[in-house]
Scaffold this active site. Structure first.
Site, mmCIF file in Angstrom:
data_model
loop_
_atom_site.group_PDB
_atom_site.id
_atom_site.type_symbol
_atom_site.label_atom_id
_atom_site.label_comp_id
_atom_site.label_asym_id
_atom_site.label_seq_id
_atom_site.Cartn_x
_atom_site.Cartn_y
_atom_site.Cartn_z
ATOM 1 N N CYS A 24 45.804 29.888 32.789
ATOM 2 C CA CYS A 24 45.916 30.590 31.498
ATOM 3 C C CYS A 24 47.355 30.705 31.003
ATOM 4 O O CYS A 24 47.570 31.139 29.870
ATOM 5 C CB CYS A 24 45.252 31.957 31.589
ATOM 6 S SG CYS A 24 46.087 33.146 32.656
ATOM 7 N N ASP B 244 46.052 31.179 38.565
ATOM 8 C CA ASP B 244 46.742 32.048 37.618
ATOM 9 C C ASP B 244 48.040 32.494 38.285
ATOM 10 O O ASP B 244 48.300 32.171 39.449
ATOM 11 C CB ASP B 244 45.842 33.238 37.269
ATOM 12 C CG ASP B 244 46.443 34.160 36.217
ATOM 13 O OD1 ASP B 244 47.273 33.678 35.421
ATOM 14 O OD2 ASP B 244 46.098 35.352 36.201
ATOM 15 N N THR B 245 48.814 33.274 37.575
ATOM 16 C CA THR B 245 50.046 33.787 38.150
ATOM 17 C C THR B 245 49.757 34.627 39.396
ATOM 18 O O THR B 245 48.741 35.314 39.475
ATOM 19 C CB THR B 245 50.823 34.635 37.128
ATOM 20 O OG1 THR B 245 52.042 35.089 37.717
ATOM 21 C CG2 THR B 245 49.998 35.838 36.674
ATOM 22 N N TRP B 246 50.637 34.538 40.361
ATOM 23 C CA TRP B 246 50.497 35.356 41.565
ATOM 24 C C TRP B 246 51.171 36.714 41.387
ATOM 25 O O TRP B 246 50.903 37.641 42.133
ATOM 26 C CB TRP B 246 51.146 34.639 42.750
ATOM 27 C CG TRP B 246 50.481 33.344 43.110
ATOM 28 C CD1 TRP B 246 49.257 32.889 42.706
ATOM 29 C CD2 TRP B 246 51.019 32.322 43.958
ATOM 30 N NE1 TRP B 246 48.994 31.655 43.248
ATOM 31 C CE2 TRP B 246 50.060 31.282 44.032
ATOM 32 C CE3 TRP B 246 52.216 32.185 44.671
ATOM 33 C CZ2 TRP B 246 50.264 30.117 44.775
ATOM 34 C CZ3 TRP B 246 52.417 31.027 45.411
ATOM 35 C CH2 TRP B 246 51.445 30.005 45.465
ATOM 36 N N HIS C 55 40.230 40.443 31.546
ATOM 37 C CA HIS C 55 40.867 39.681 30.473
ATOM 38 C C HIS C 55 39.794 38.810 29.804
ATOM 39 O O HIS C 55 39.812 37.579 29.902
ATOM 40 C CB HIS C 55 41.988 38.806 31.043
ATOM 41 C CG HIS C 55 42.955 38.289 30.022
ATOM 42 N ND1 HIS C 55 42.816 38.519 28.669
ATOM 43 C CD2 HIS C 55 44.077 37.527 30.147
ATOM 44 C CE1 HIS C 55 43.813 37.942 28.014
ATOM 45 N NE2 HIS C 55 44.579 37.338 28.881
ATOM 46 N N ARG D 168 46.449 45.269 24.309
ATOM 47 C CA ARG D 168 46.872 44.604 25.543
ATOM 48 C C ARG D 168 47.638 45.655 26.346
ATOM 49 O O ARG D 168 48.775 45.997 26.020
ATOM 50 C CB ARG D 168 47.760 43.400 25.198
ATOM 51 C CG ARG D 168 48.184 42.542 26.388
ATOM 52 C CD ARG D 168 48.982 41.350 25.891
ATOM 53 N NE ARG D 168 49.559 40.569 26.958
ATOM 54 C CZ ARG D 168 48.963 39.543 27.559
ATOM 55 N NH1 ARG D 168 47.763 39.179 27.160
ATOM 56 N NH2 ARG D 168 49.562 38.890 28.520
ATOM 57 N N PRO E 155 51.556 32.015 31.442
ATOM 58 C CA PRO E 155 52.589 31.063 31.851
ATOM 59 C C PRO E 155 52.452 30.667 33.314
ATOM 60 O O PRO E 155 51.999 31.464 34.139
ATOM 61 C CB PRO E 155 53.885 31.828 31.613
ATOM 62 C CG PRO E 155 53.504 33.258 31.770
ATOM 63 C CD PRO E 155 52.114 33.374 31.237
ATOM 64 N N GLN F 128 40.475 35.657 27.413
ATOM 65 C CA GLN F 128 40.958 34.449 28.072
ATOM 66 C C GLN F 128 39.786 33.624 28.592
ATOM 67 O O GLN F 128 39.773 32.401 28.482
ATOM 68 C CB GLN F 128 41.885 34.812 29.233
ATOM 69 C CG GLN F 128 42.356 33.601 30.048
ATOM 70 C CD GLN F 128 43.145 32.608 29.232
ATOM 71 O OE1 GLN F 128 44.142 32.959 28.604
ATOM 72 N NE2 GLN F 128 42.704 31.360 29.211
ATOM 73 N N ARG G 131 50.524 33.666 23.994
ATOM 74 C CA ARG G 131 49.251 33.169 23.506
ATOM 75 C C ARG G 131 48.397 34.260 22.850
ATOM 76 O O ARG G 131 47.812 34.030 21.789
ATOM 77 C CB ARG G 131 48.475 32.510 24.659
ATOM 78 C CG ARG G 131 48.963 31.094 24.974
ATOM 79 C CD ARG G 131 48.857 30.766 26.430
ATOM 80 N NE ARG G 131 49.743 31.611 27.231
ATOM 81 C CZ ARG G 131 51.047 31.354 27.413
ATOM 82 N NH1 ARG G 131 51.584 30.295 26.864
ATOM 83 N NH2 ARG G 131 51.810 32.159 28.129
ATOM 84 N N ARG H 219 42.462 29.705 22.754
ATOM 85 C CA ARG H 219 42.631 31.147 22.633
ATOM 86 C C ARG H 219 42.528 31.567 21.174
ATOM 87 O O ARG H 219 42.000 32.655 20.856
ATOM 88 C CB ARG H 219 43.992 31.571 23.214
ATOM 89 C CG ARG H 219 44.105 31.519 24.722
ATOM 90 C CD ARG H 219 43.228 32.570 25.392
ATOM 91 N NE ARG H 219 43.486 33.895 24.874
ATOM 92 C CZ ARG H 219 44.492 34.677 25.275
ATOM 93 N NH1 ARG H 219 45.309 34.265 26.227
ATOM 94 N NH2 ARG H 219 44.659 35.868 24.760
#
Length: 362
Positions: A311, A271-273, A176, A149, A313, A179, A100, A338
């Site tokens: 956000c 969000d991702t862990w 971030h 990034r 993946p 986002q 993204r 985004r």
């Protein structure tokens, strides 16, 4: 000054007004604002860095969201071509891969007439083959802005200090911000206003949560955050968030209980862990985050108008399919936004453009 033609004397200002109305009508862009002039804002962000939303007032963040809505309306819905960044170039430094962030920045910058230059760790080694100071000075001489990034927030701070052009945080270990702008635009579109919403964070005390904590109270939003023990957000950021909440009359709740955080929440967020660079911690983290999956059970204690954000993946252990693919899930509009928000960031930092669209109610 007046212009005479065929014996008629017409004020030049009236001619310009008529010309704008005609061109706006043919382009489908007239917004009904007086004579069609862009709405002027007192906010001026040109030349600034965007490293964290901590450095921006609520009015300034609102301006970026207003500009995002304006560009989305004019380009996507009205079909206008706005080469606002024509002749400008953007350096894109990516130490971490992305879908993204890369697509939104490359396509958005190009859509506005600019030229994005993508640089990976194979192309540029921050602080390895060349010092950060030297890199910053070289990029400043060849590009108009840099989006980076990276792993370390400190690298961004050095780039910003040594650069003469705007530096934008595309993601770091601490924040971030781009986002969160997309998240807020999505919620603005869905709810019509951000003020008074309760955000329920269920997950890691990471850069996404940090960015929410640096901005939510500035919009009058409440925050209820649940993180496992040992995975709480940075204490310094918590302290500052408490100050923001006090100044803006909002509530900030920190807990280790996911259902407590979800109770009464308008927006369920996770969000991702396991972020990039944390792969070796996977087994330990999955154990620590047991009970943190967002499900319909979680949603039952939320507000009746609850929605869901992620956000991406996304992994199934973070949120089940029933919630993720439900009509309440805003994850795909969130992903699209985004693009419009990063376009607004670049336009606000590099130009004097003012939105034409009526300012939304925040």
């Amino acid at each position: 000054m007046e212009t005479s033609h065929l014996g008629l004397s017409v004020p030049r200002s009236l001619l310009l007004c008529i010309l704008y109305l005609f061109t706006s009508a043919t382009r489908g862009s007239f917004s009904g604002n007086g004579c069609g002039k862009p709405l002027q804002s007192q906010v001026q962000l040109k030349g600034r860095d965007l490293l964290t939303l901590k450095n921006f007032t609520g009015e300034e963040i609102q301006y970026m969201l207003w500009l995002s809505a304006d560009l989305k309306f004019r380009i996507k819905h009205k079909g206008e071509y706005l080469p606002l960044l024509q002749g400008k170039s953007l350096g894109m430094i990516f130490e971490k891969r992305s879908t993204r962030t890369r697509l939104s920045t490359e396509t958005g910058f190009a859509l506005l007439g600019g030229h994005p230059c993508f640089l990976t760790t194979q192309d540029i080694h921050l602080g390895v083959n060349e010092s950060l100071t030297d890199t910053a000075r070289v990029l400043s001489s060849m590009t108009d802005a840099v989006l980076a990034r990276v792993y370390k927030q400190s690298d961004l701070d050095i780039l910003a200090k040594e650069s003469s052009i705007p530096i934008v945080n595309g993601l770091s270990d601490l924040y971030h911000p781009i986002q969160i702008l997309a998240d807020y635009l999505t919620l603005q579109e869905h709810y019509g206003s951000l003020k008074g919403l309760t955000l329920s964070w269920i997950g890691d005390g990471n850069n996404i949560l940090h960015s929410i904590m640096m901005s939510a109270a500035k919009f009058g939003m409440h925050l209820q955050a649940a993180t496992p023990k040992g995975y709480e957000p940075d204490p310094n950021i918590v302290k500052l968030a408490e100050q923001y909440a006090k100044e803006n009359g909002t509530k900030l709740t920190m807990t280790n209980d996911p259902l407590e955080a979800a109770r009464g929440g308008n927006v369920l967020i996770t969000d991702t862990w396991i972020s990039m660079g944390q792969e070796e911690e996977k087994k330990k983290r999955l154990k620590a985050f047991q009970g943190y999956q967002v499900t319909m059970k979680t949603a039952k204690v939320a507000a009746s108008d609850w929605t869901f954000l992620h956000c991406l993946p996304r992994k199934p252990e973070e949120v089940d399919d029933e919630v993720f693919y439900s009509p309440r899930s805003l994850v795909f509009p969130e992903a699209e936004n985004r693009k419009w928000t990063i376009m607004a960031v670049m336009v606000s930092l590099l130009t004097d453009y003012s939105p034409v669209l009526q300012k939304p109610k925040f």
